[in-house]
Enzyme design. Sequence first.
Site, PDB file in Angstrom:
ATOM      1  N   ASP A  50       0.842  -1.190   0.000  1.00 25.00           N
ATOM      2  CA  ASP A  50       0.000   0.000   0.000  1.00 25.00           C
ATOM      3  C   ASP A  50       0.892   1.260   0.000  1.00 25.00           C
ATOM      4  OD1 ASP A  50      -2.487   1.513   0.620  1.00 25.00           O
ATOM      5  OD2 ASP A  50      -1.475   1.836   2.535  1.00 25.00           O
ATOM      6  N   ASP A  52      -0.317   5.218   0.757  1.00 22.56           N
ATOM      7  CA  ASP A  52      -0.606   6.225   1.793  1.00 22.56           C
ATOM      8  C   ASP A  52      -0.670   5.570   3.171  1.00 22.56           C
ATOM      9  OD1 ASP A  52      -1.059   8.687   0.223  1.00 22.56           O
ATOM     10  OD2 ASP A  52      -2.760   7.598  -0.613  1.00 22.56           O
ATOM     11  N   ASP A 213      -2.039  -0.570   5.728  1.00 17.98           N
ATOM     12  CA  ASP A 213      -2.249   0.131   7.001  1.00 17.98           C
ATOM     13  C   ASP A 213      -3.706   0.182   7.426  1.00 17.98           C
ATOM     14  OD1 ASP A 213      -3.033   1.928   4.975  1.00 17.98           O
ATOM     15  OD2 ASP A 213      -2.518   3.677   6.190  1.00 17.98           O
TER      16      ASP A 213
HETATM   17  O1  LIG Z   1      -5.800   7.438  -1.408  1.00 20.12           O
HETATM   18  C1  LIG Z   1      -6.335   6.835  -0.459  1.00 20.12           C
HETATM   19  O2  LIG Z   1      -7.458   7.115  -0.010  1.00 20.12           O
HETATM   20  C2  LIG Z   1      -5.588   5.714   0.202  1.00 20.12           C
HETATM   21  O3  LIG Z   1      -4.456   5.323  -0.529  1.00 20.12           O
HETATM   22  P1  LIG Z   1      -3.740   3.944  -0.127  1.00 20.12           P
HETATM   23  O4  LIG Z   1      -4.551   2.847  -0.731  1.00 20.12           O
HETATM   24  O5  LIG Z   1      -2.355   4.061  -0.739  1.00 20.12           O
HETATM   25  O6  LIG Z   1      -3.690   3.897   1.361  1.00 20.12           O
HETATM   26 MG   LIG Z   2      -3.048   3.157   3.124  1.00 16.63          MG
END
Ligand SMILES: O=C(O)COP(=O)(O)O
Ligand SMILES: [Mg+2]
Length: 275
Positions: A50, A52, A213
């Site tokens: 992942d 963010d 996360d």
């Molecule tokens: O952009 C988002 O809402 C979350 O992004 P992610 O999947 O990298 O955690």
């Molecule tokens: Mg994330």
Amino acid sequence: MQGALRGLRQRRPRRRDPAGAAGELRAPLRGGGLNAAAPAGAPFAAILCDLDGTLLDTVPDIAEAVNAMLAELGRAPIAEGVVAGYVGQGVDVLLHRVLGGGHDARAEAALHGRARRLFDLAYAASNGRRARPYPGVVAGLEAFRELGLRLACITNKPQAPSDAVLAQFGLDRRFEFTLGGDALPQRKPQPEPLLHAAHRLGVPVPACLMLGDSANDARAARAAGMAVVLVDYGYTEGRPIGEIECDAVIPSFLALAEALRASGRRSLRIAAGAA
Ligand SMILES: O=C(O)COP(=O)(O)O
Ligand SMILES: [Mg+2]
């Protein structure tokens, strides 16, 4: 080894691989049991990572863009901590939550469309300004590579800002590809992005490990039939990390690399008493 494993917390048992491919857990979970297992006899071959809240702390830049958008709409700014709780299911959901002031809020379509255009412009400017990799990420990715693990980045953030911010830190080179939240019709917590990635890597689905996360990563992995490990420092949409069903919670990428190294990539062996 003991030190590196200390942060690994044993989680609820994964009794059966949802796709039926990995079979039963191979050891009891009491003491230092196996927590997640690759398909019987086969090592984990790939990590789907992942972005963010897992690779990069991106909320300061996202919050800056949200507040620039709100200012254009003549609305009051919101706190960075509130924005952090809204990140996870992509930009469209983020903006519904921001405009409506709650997790389940939905904004009227015309307002949402205008907000999206303003947000995209503002985020193109703020993206990468304050974003930073979390401690241990770069060294952990290098350790995964040394272990022979294939790597792909699977994010709900749209493709363009994902590519830009990963390239800024040289992290794009660490992954065979990055799948943005607008690359497919489905996003996490749906399983399709993970299944697509496994197929593109040419790796059996149960040999992939999702590293994320949030509950979106965990639910996508479970629906796909993959093991899932969560970092303890990311964005959980306001949920305590302990409430999210997963195979293990780790304090850094390096702890996971050490657990995989110690088991020949075959499992996460949880240190006794580490719960
Ligand atoms: O952009 C988002 O809402 C979350 O992004 P992610 O999947 O990298 O955690
Ligand atoms: Mg994330």
